[in-house]
Write an enzyme that holds these catalytic residues in place. Structure first.
Site, PDB file in Angstrom:
ATOM      1  N   ASP A 195      72.580  38.044  54.176  1.00 22.79           N
ATOM      2  CA  ASP A 195      71.158  37.131  54.053  1.00 22.79           C
ATOM      3  C   ASP A 195      70.636  37.794  53.889  1.00 22.79           C
ATOM      4  O   ASP A 195      69.322  36.726  53.152  1.00 22.79           O
ATOM      5  CB  ASP A 195      71.507  37.444  55.739  1.00 22.79           C
ATOM      6  CG  ASP A 195      72.150  35.792  56.974  1.00 22.79           C
ATOM      7  OD1 ASP A 195      72.562  34.954  55.697  1.00 22.79           O
ATOM      8  OD2 ASP A 195      72.314  36.768  57.831  1.00 22.79           O
ATOM      9  N   ARG A 252      74.263  44.910  62.708  1.00 24.71           N
ATOM     10  CA  ARG A 252      75.250  43.614  63.019  1.00 24.71           C
ATOM     11  C   ARG A 252      76.963  43.657  62.025  1.00 24.71           C
ATOM     12  O   ARG A 252      77.560  43.547  63.792  1.00 24.71           O
ATOM     13  CB  ARG A 252      75.067  42.795  61.453  1.00 24.71           C
ATOM     14  CG  ARG A 252      76.194  41.621  61.356  1.00 24.71           C
ATOM     15  CD  ARG A 252      75.489  40.903  60.154  1.00 24.71           C
ATOM     16  NE  ARG A 252      76.244  39.470  60.011  1.00 24.71           N
ATOM     17  CZ  ARG A 252      76.804  39.135  58.747  1.00 24.71           C
ATOM     18  NH1 ARG A 252      77.744  40.808  58.169  1.00 24.71           N
ATOM     19  NH2 ARG A 252      77.934  38.231  58.981  1.00 24.71           N
ATOM     20  N   SER A 272      42.483  42.649  71.809  1.00 21.75           N
ATOM     21  CA  SER A 272      43.098  41.583  70.602  1.00 21.75           C
ATOM     22  C   SER A 272      43.546  40.220  71.409  1.00 21.75           C
ATOM     23  O   SER A 272      44.340  39.900  72.146  1.00 21.75           O
ATOM     24  CB  SER A 272      44.713  42.181  70.349  1.00 21.75           C
ATOM     25  OG  SER A 272      45.111  41.792  69.568  1.00 21.75           O
ATOM     26  N   LEU A 273      42.974  39.087  70.882  1.00 23.42           N
ATOM     27  CA  LEU A 273      42.593  38.027  71.184  1.00 23.42           C
ATOM     28  C   LEU A 273      44.065  36.944  71.097  1.00 23.42           C
ATOM     29  O   LEU A 273      45.089  37.516  69.884  1.00 23.42           O
ATOM     30  CB  LEU A 273      41.534  37.278  70.192  1.00 23.42           C
ATOM     31  CG  LEU A 273      40.099  37.813  70.791  1.00 23.42           C
ATOM     32  CD1 LEU A 273      39.125  36.669  69.382  1.00 23.42           C
ATOM     33  CD2 LEU A 273      39.825  37.076  72.540  1.00 23.42           C
ATOM     34  N   SER A 285      73.360  35.885  68.338  1.00 23.59           N
ATOM     35  CA  SER A 285      72.953  36.881  67.139  1.00 23.59           C
ATOM     36  C   SER A 285      73.142  38.936  67.748  1.00 23.59           C
ATOM     37  O   SER A 285      73.388  39.206  67.601  1.00 23.59           O
ATOM     38  CB  SER A 285      72.355  36.613  65.936  1.00 23.59           C
ATOM     39  OG  SER A 285      72.692  35.946  65.739  1.00 23.59           O
ATOM     40  N   GLU A 288      58.230  34.404  68.722  1.00 22.04           N
ATOM     41  CA  GLU A 288      58.364  36.473  68.544  1.00 22.04           C
ATOM     42  C   GLU A 288      56.995  36.866  69.724  1.00 22.04           C
ATOM     43  O   GLU A 288      57.652  37.972  70.179  1.00 22.04           O
ATOM     44  CB  GLU A 288      58.729  36.930  67.485  1.00 22.04           C
ATOM     45  CG  GLU A 288      60.141  36.801  67.085  1.00 22.04           C
ATOM     46  CD  GLU A 288      60.542  35.428  65.935  1.00 22.04           C
ATOM     47  OE1 GLU A 288      58.732  35.258  65.860  1.00 22.04           O
ATOM     48  OE2 GLU A 288      61.614  34.831  65.911  1.00 22.04           O
ATOM     49  N   LEU A 329      30.090  30.004  70.133  1.00 24.05           N
ATOM     50  CA  LEU A 329      30.313  30.089  69.066  1.00 24.05           C
ATOM     51  C   LEU A 329      30.786  31.752  68.732  1.00 24.05           C
ATOM     52  O   LEU A 329      31.191  32.096  69.704  1.00 24.05           O
ATOM     53  CB  LEU A 329      28.701  30.840  69.354  1.00 24.05           C
ATOM     54  CG  LEU A 329      27.997  29.829  69.116  1.00 24.05           C
ATOM     55  CD1 LEU A 329      26.205  30.485  69.291  1.00 24.05           C
ATOM     56  CD2 LEU A 329      27.310  29.684  67.645  1.00 24.05           C
ATOM     57  N   HIS A 375      37.057  41.119  75.140  1.00 22.22           N
ATOM     58  CA  HIS A 375      35.473  41.306  74.933  1.00 22.22           C
ATOM     59  C   HIS A 375      34.649  40.487  75.778  1.00 22.22           C
ATOM     60  O   HIS A 375      33.358  41.353  76.880  1.00 22.22           O
ATOM     61  CB  HIS A 375      35.295  41.082  73.725  1.00 22.22           C
ATOM     62  CG  HIS A 375      34.900  39.480  73.112  1.00 22.22           C
ATOM     63  ND1 HIS A 375      36.181  38.726  73.109  1.00 22.22           N
ATOM     64  CD2 HIS A 375      34.282  39.031  73.412  1.00 22.22           C
ATOM     65  CE1 HIS A 375      35.958  37.146  73.316  1.00 22.22           C
ATOM     66  NE2 HIS A 375      34.800  37.898  72.879  1.00 22.22           N
TER      67      HIS A 375
END
Lengths: 614, 614
Positions: free
Chosen positions: B412, B462, B115-116, B334, B355, B178, B68
């Site tokens: 799972d 899987r 997007s902070l 995996s 992630e 602030l 911003h």
């Protein structure tokens, strides 16, 4: 229990973890064995929980943030007599409550875990509820894996708990050194975790996680620590107690190579059971009485942003219902949850810019029966999408409110525009997705969603829009409003939110062109009002769907899904945001995206032509 | 520059920030003014960047994590002569490159922010690229807000940078006390930030952010610090230099009350410009030559999991192309990205269970032209959804691979099942969404996606499934495969991934019942092969769509969207996961969800009946 018995209990938990995984042929026994002593001491000496009365408001809470250690959790329940040995061996079988990862299908499980990094933030929510809402005596214990400390959400939780001084919260970090595919980043460097927690304002205790005396002392120290949460950082061994798997790589997430041999090595099955301490009965919990909700009333033609109506309606709801609480992520001046904060400061919670902790806390509060409304920009709800997904697995009842939907926000540009929120929230199991277009409708929907089930999402707009409904109009969830209709309608315009006003204007302009258009305000995007859409399709045959959203997963997909009754679908033209927006005024944005009244008129004419020539 | 000139440059940046926001009538000048001195010293004395050659591989990188503060960034560009004063005043106007928040429409902007909490993790990715891939001389500077330090993603970044010892990375924390709606959590407590960064292994420097001498010394110290990233934690004043707004609440995100008065108070416009240092020309960058890709070849009838084919194909791609890199979130055993890690350890990156940092690093690597493949479970891709959303705004070219799709994973349970990933990824601007059903198809798609544009998502399974395509079959993005077809087909079964095999079995079983079914493998979910679907609809009139996904936003919505050409849609029956799954075997899961061959046969019979009686 004396230390010998505590050690025996730990072995019982290991044996049962091994047995459960052996019976299932899958699961995570080694991740259970590392934490068995930590949990044995907790269960036998510290946890105040009446397993026969899981809804006792004074029960302590135990959350397995490392949800894959479910065999250990179920072994605890078996040791406490809450489930039978027969049920323990149904682990992971079809129909069993003992799922691969814990869910609230078991009455002692507060929330589903299994997506790592969520149990601690939710535990922070429960502990915060204990401190600031319930004023209850309960403590919250969260068993965390060392691997999951890599998740940023754990540090959002650490920051929030430290800042709020949640001394009713104890995190137990099971530092077993091994993740799924190999060693963790910090191995057995307990100090790495202690320094981090310490920097975030926690009290930390480093122990040998297989020394029951040290474990017991740590829980006592945690309970005696005032003004700060405590992290017990325990060095443990994955697969502890069975040489074939202890501290070995490649043993994650599978049964032990030889279950019977492992049981023998662990000393065989134990009959030892635990009578847990029951909670002190203290007044605790939320107000149940409800007054009459005096929703704000707006005059037709007034210009009011739906986000403002949200703030005012929520404030009104807060006056009538003491169970309603509001949470925000440092944008309460924009979402207008600040209106609620002003009138109900004791029930307003600021989470700063930490959307994962924001949603996790809402989930934690509903564990204790409160009715949370959590708000941020619709765009930033995406930050917590995994938490929303898991909240659905938790069967959580939460209200989420995303403001600043779509390109209509104007100059701030695409980073601030919620353009995928409808798709994301529609694809949450059992969700309700609402998108009002005027202030009275918003107010009614806020009151309605508070009593709905599951994940409820309300999408609000930044800019002011004219009030088109009277204050006594009703807007059931699953309904829609036919704003213009006549038996001879030739086309139907379907819209929601800001595009309703564009559609109304387009319908006005189509009239002189000789085309009578029906207009449907599809404020309930999920569940969708299939009957009204089908009726409109039967009458008009052609639909133009217009939405301030990417083309995928939003209003048009909801509309098309309404024709899943086997009948042929109507002709549909779909107007949505198809180019990456930049900065521009709200009006310029609607035009540039092709979702303003001009584009609707053009699409209507086009689809009418097509019909004429087919 | 001497200190006087540096102070003057800071004032110039403030004046231009105020002017830009004034011209726009919106924006964040006060958030720009706090960091003006920090950026003035960086631009004039430290940043090595040839603004005339933005693609120079040796240029330093400057990322505004606090996006911003875009007026300040654009003021920097103006001071460096990269943009004209006229363009500066187009800030936030329709068509201008100077959007409300920075995007790579400007050639000096690596990635979109706004997007902070994303700029620092992406900066970590760029710095990591510099260290481990480019072996380049460049430094990475990230300007961070104090408010965004609440985001967990910032601590994922801090952890990763500390662990990797990224001494080419400098974070500048603009502690202006602030936030948007009021004071930040830690106010001017610089130590709070320093303790946290320090605990995560960073070198920290606390300074007065308006003391140009101290700022200059801090950058020097950062550059001289070896083996650790540096955080410069600067106490600043929001709106510094203009009394009407300086350090005042309620002044966030709006132009100054009186632009002309503010300019006068700041000492008026300056002509002072900056000639930045140019980078040292060093060999730097990725290998551009490409060999022949020798994809793995599977025999028809072999049982191979698509995740395995992914790992093998990616490894093969890595042999042919030195620009291909793999990233994973502690599940490489995996997702099978571990196959790549074994053969190309220098191009494999472990992000542990983080992630957001995983995806951010992929974005950072593509900034420098590398071709990243980032993998985790499909379910856990949701954790980084905001990063994916923003990557699209960044026009980033990244490959994302989600394994363990759907209920077919088995025991799972739902926490591990990707059931909303198709919806989420379809609703990303310009995305490609692929879901192969066999190993040869997977291998081909892996090679194809590497050359596609934008966000490419591959969904793998899987369990093992039979190979049904020969190794020389081609699978263009946007295509589909008609697996069974004859002119007299009465119904079409549309499937992808695991449901293709169920659909084939169902078609076999429908034959004896006198129903000839066409089967379409819709492996390209987006873009979708509308022509083939329309053709099938024209011939058969009836479609059964079956997917291992929630009903919303996935395969069926993609299919219905293919009929947006104004024609009436066909009759559609939709089989998807509609109940919350528990634990069960893969086969039991498919049956319970109603997406197995039995359910497909039943749906086909049902829709045929309906047709017969209508």
């Amino acid at each position: 229990m004396d230390q010998h018995e505590l050690r025996e209990l730990g072995q019982r938990l290991r044996v049962d973890s091994v047995r459960a995984a052996g019976a299932a042929g899958s699961g995570h026994p080694t991740s259970s064995m590392s934490a068995a002593d930590l949990m044995a001491v907790l269960l036998a000496e510290h946890l105040r929980c009446d397993f026969e009365a899981p809804s006792n408001p004074c029960n302590d809470h135990l959350i397995f943030s490392k949800g894959h250690a479910s065999p250990l959790l179920y072994a605890l329940y078996a040791a406490a007599g809450a489930i039978s040995d027969e049920e323990l061996l149904t682990f992971r079988a079809a129909g069993s409550r003992l799922e691969g990862h814990p869910t609230p299908r078991l009455p002692w499980v507060d929330v589903a875990t299994g997506s790592l990094g969520q149990g601690l933030p939710i535990g922070v929510g429960v502990a915060l509820t204990g401190k600031r809402l319930d004023h209850g005596p309960y403590r919250v214990y969260v068993l965390c894996g060392d691997s999951e400390m890599a998740e940023g959400s754990m540090w959002e939780a650490a920051e929030h708990a430290g800042y709020e001084g949640l001394d009713n919260l104890t995190a137990v970090i099971d530092v077993n050194r091994l993740g799924q595919r190999g060693p963790t980043r910090h191995g057995w460097d307990l100090g790495a975790y202690a320094r981090r927690f310490g920097a975030f304002g926690w009290h930390t205790i480093e122990i040998d996680g297989h020394d029951v005396g040290a474990i017991d002392a740590a829980y006592r120290e945690a309970a005696a620590t005032e003004g700060r949460p405590t992290a017990i950082i325990a060095r443990t061994e994955k697969g502890h107690g069975v040489a074939a798997v202890a501290d070995r790589e490649g043993k994650h997430g599978k049964p032990l190579p030889d279950t019977e041999e492992a049981i023998a090595e662990l000393g065989g099955r134990r009959a030892l059971t635990v009578e847990t301490r029951h909670p002190v009965a203290e007044p605790c919990g939320r107000p149940l009485e409800r007054g009459t909700v005096r929703l704000p009333r707006y005059g037709i033609g007034e210009e009011v942003a739906t986000r403002n109506a949200y703030g005012e309606a929520l404030t009104a709801l807060g006056h009538a219902r003491g169970d309603v609480v509001a949470l925000d992520g440092e944008v309460s001046d924009s979402t207008r949850s600040g209106f609620f904060a002003k009138e109900h400061p004791d029930r307003f919670f600021e989470f700063y810019i930490a959307e994962q902790q924001l949603i996790a806390a809402a989930v934690g509060m509903q564990v204790r029966g409160w009715t949370p409304f959590a708000s941020t920009f619709a765009a930033f709800m995406t930050r917590a999408y995994d938490f929303v997904r898991m909240a659905a697995v938790s069967r959580a009842d939460i209200n989420l409110v995303g403001s600043h939907a779509g390109v209509a926000i104007g100059e701030d540009g695409p980073s601030q525009m919620g353009l995928e929120d409808l798709a994301a929230f529609r694809a949450v199991h059992g969700s309700t997705v609402l998108h009002p277009c005027d202030a009275n409708q918003t107010a009614r929907l806020v009151a309605a969603m508070a009593d709905a089930e599951g994940i409820r999402y309300l999408r609000t707009c930044r800019g002011a829009s004219p009030v088109i409904y009277g204050p006594d109009e009703e807007f059931p969830i699953g309904g829609s409003k036919v704003l213009r209709a006549s038996p001879g309608d030739e086309i139907t315009l379907v819209a929601a939110g800001v595009t309703v006003h564009e559609a109304l204007e387009a319908a006005e302009r189509l009239g002189p062109a000789g085309i009578t258009a029906r207009v449907i305000d599809l404020y309930s995007v999920k569940p969708v009002d299939a009957a009204t859409l089908r009726d409109a399709a039967d009458v008009t045959g052609r639909l133009v769907v217009v939405e301030d959203h990417w083309p995928e997963g939003g209003l048009a997909d909801a509309v098309r899904g309404a024709f899943d009754d086997g009948r042929p679908l109507p002709r549909i033209r779909h107007l949505a945001v198809r180019k990456m927006p930049g900065s521009a005024t709200p009006e310029e944005q609607l035009t540039a995206a092709g979702i303003g009244s001009d584009a609707i008129v053009a699409a209507a004419l086009d689809i009418m032509d097509l019909a004429a020539i087919s």
